[in-house]
Design a protein around this motif. Sequence first.
Motif, PDB file in Angstrom:
ATOM      1  N   LEU A  33      63.493  54.733  26.370  1.00 13.39           N
ATOM      2  CA  LEU A  33      63.005  55.291  25.116  1.00 13.39           C
ATOM      3  C   LEU A  33      61.821  54.487  24.583  1.00 13.39           C
ATOM      4  CD1 LEU A  33      63.347  57.363  22.873  1.00 13.39           C
ATOM      5  CD2 LEU A  33      65.182  55.964  21.926  1.00 13.39           C
ATOM      6  N   MET A  34      61.893  53.176  24.694  1.00 14.64           N
ATOM      7  CA  MET A  34      60.791  52.317  24.266  1.00 14.64           C
ATOM      8  C   MET A  34      59.519  52.639  25.044  1.00 14.64           C
ATOM      9  SD  MET A  34      61.674  49.944  21.906  1.00 14.64           S
ATOM     10  CE  MET A  34      60.735  48.458  22.214  1.00 14.64           C
ATOM     11  N   GLN A  35      59.665  52.950  26.329  1.00 13.88           N
ATOM     12  CA  GLN A  35      58.514  53.256  27.164  1.00 13.88           C
ATOM     13  C   GLN A  35      57.831  54.559  26.748  1.00 13.88           C
ATOM     14  OE1 GLN A  35      60.373  53.141  31.025  1.00 13.88           O
ATOM     15  NE2 GLN A  35      60.132  50.929  31.250  1.00 13.88           N
ATOM     16  N   SER A  36      58.536  55.399  26.002  1.00 10.88           N
ATOM     17  CA  SER A  36      57.961  56.653  25.513  1.00 10.88           C
ATOM     18  C   SER A  36      57.273  56.484  24.167  1.00 10.88           C
ATOM     19  CB  SER A  36      59.067  57.719  25.390  1.00 10.88           C
ATOM     20  OG  SER A  36      59.675  57.971  26.629  1.00 10.88           O
ATOM     21  N   SER A  37      57.278  55.272  23.645  1.00 13.70           N
ATOM     22  CA  SER A  37      56.721  55.016  22.321  1.00 13.70           C
ATOM     23  C   SER A  37      55.738  53.854  22.375  1.00 13.70           C
ATOM     24  CB  SER A  37      57.846  54.674  21.335  1.00 13.70           C
ATOM     25  OG  SER A  37      58.337  53.363  21.575  1.00 13.70           O
ATOM     26  N   ASN A  38      55.187  53.518  21.223  1.00 11.26           N
ATOM     27  CA  ASN A  38      54.308  52.356  21.119  1.00 11.26           C
ATOM     28  C   ASN A  38      55.059  51.128  20.609  1.00 11.26           C
ATOM     29  OD1 ASN A  38      51.926  53.666  21.986  1.00 11.26           O
ATOM     30  ND2 ASN A  38      51.671  54.581  19.962  1.00 11.26           N
ATOM     31  N   ALA A  39      56.382  51.229  20.553  1.00 10.19           N
ATOM     32  CA  ALA A  39      57.176  50.084  20.114  1.00 10.19           C
ATOM     33  C   ALA A  39      57.213  49.024  21.213  1.00 10.19           C
ATOM     34  CB  ALA A  39      58.591  50.530  19.763  1.00 10.19           C
ATOM     35  N   THR A  40      57.368  47.770  20.806  1.00 10.68           N
ATOM     36  CA  THR A  40      57.365  46.659  21.760  1.00 10.68           C
ATOM     37  C   THR A  40      58.530  45.719  21.490  1.00 10.68           C
ATOM     38  OG1 THR A  40      55.915  45.321  20.332  1.00 10.68           O
ATOM     39  CG2 THR A  40      54.858  46.719  22.008  1.00 10.68           C
ATOM     40  N   PHE A  41      58.897  44.951  22.516  1.00  8.63           N
ATOM     41  CA  PHE A  41      59.893  43.891  22.393  1.00  8.63           C
ATOM     42  C   PHE A  41      59.203  42.544  22.259  1.00  8.63           C
ATOM     43  CE2 PHE A  41      62.859  46.663  25.039  1.00  8.63           C
ATOM     44  CZ  PHE A  41      63.753  46.890  24.013  1.00  8.63           C
ATOM     45  N   SER A  42      59.845  41.627  21.555  1.00  7.84           N
ATOM     46  CA  SER A  42      59.497  40.208  21.597  1.00  7.84           C
ATOM     47  C   SER A  42      60.800  39.431  21.752  1.00  7.84           C
ATOM     48  CB  SER A  42      58.766  39.762  20.333  1.00  7.84           C
ATOM     49  OG  SER A  42      57.466  40.292  20.294  1.00  7.84           O
ATOM     50  N   LYS A  43      60.687  38.187  22.256  1.00  8.40           N
ATOM     51  CA  LYS A  43      61.913  37.448  22.569  1.00  8.40           C
ATOM     52  C   LYS A  43      61.783  35.965  22.248  1.00  8.40           C
ATOM     53  CE  LYS A  43      60.801  36.485  27.462  1.00  8.40           C
ATOM     54  NZ  LYS A  43      59.494  37.106  27.565  1.00  8.40           N
TER      55      LYS A  43
END
Length: 285
Positions: A33-43
């Motif tokens: 789902l994240m890959q379909s959006s402009n949302a990103t992860f940080s860690k």
Amino acid sequence: MEILINELSLDGSFEKLADFYDSLGEILKIQKLMQSSNATFSKHHQLYTFKVTNDMSLHDAFRDKRSRSNNKIRRFKQLLYSLMSDPSFWHEDQRHKDTDQYTCQFTSETNGYSLAEACERDKVVLSFENASFTDSILEIKKNGEVIDLINIQEPLLLCDLLYEKSLIDARVYCNHRFNGTNLSFEHLEEGFDFNILEEDEEKAFISSFKMFSEMSWSAILKSDGLDFKKYQPSKKDNWFLNTPYTNKQIYKFRTSQRFRCFGYREEDLFIVLRFERDHTISDNG
């Protein structure tokens, strides 16, 4: 939107590595789902060191060779690799100050962890399956003042959030939101889809789809509001004449007094094909 991976949810709570792998199915859906959006992860910069079981870290789980022949496990390991390698370290642009006190029930630390950093970003975190992090809202106190963080553990919550923030369009939203329900949008036809709708109309359709997806077929067929019925036009008025669906029994249902949704049924799945903004087509069949 930036989602911080909650390393505190990796606290050795899984009894066996296999249990951890089994839990990753929902995270895999979230990643897609994240890959379909402009949302990103940080860690957190030491995410890979946090414990999956009492004696295995996230890095150990990725490197474990006992399940290398299992296709499902390989997919999960690809997921782990991407979570350990692709997201940026929020420490490179840390926004919470070490002089501030961030307190919560999950740790005795007062700074330096992702929940604290999320307070100064988009206030959204992703948690691995963990009994301590089942709530969709996590409460953090910054110098005594309560801050609520959205806690993502399953894809439906993320799906709603991404759509609410206009990070995915309605079609992507429906493909993910209603996957596994009695609705399918894979064959929704261009020119008769969400692109013909105004924003308020789009919301009306989606609201009806949510109601439809939560109903049994017995309830759907009895619903006066949905008015689910066969589409039975004359040949000259057939909206689906000379389409791949000519020989399908088309059905229709209301999404409002004016709006209609057309498609066909395969067992317990309704295949959505077209939307109608008024009921002129519907009036002829």
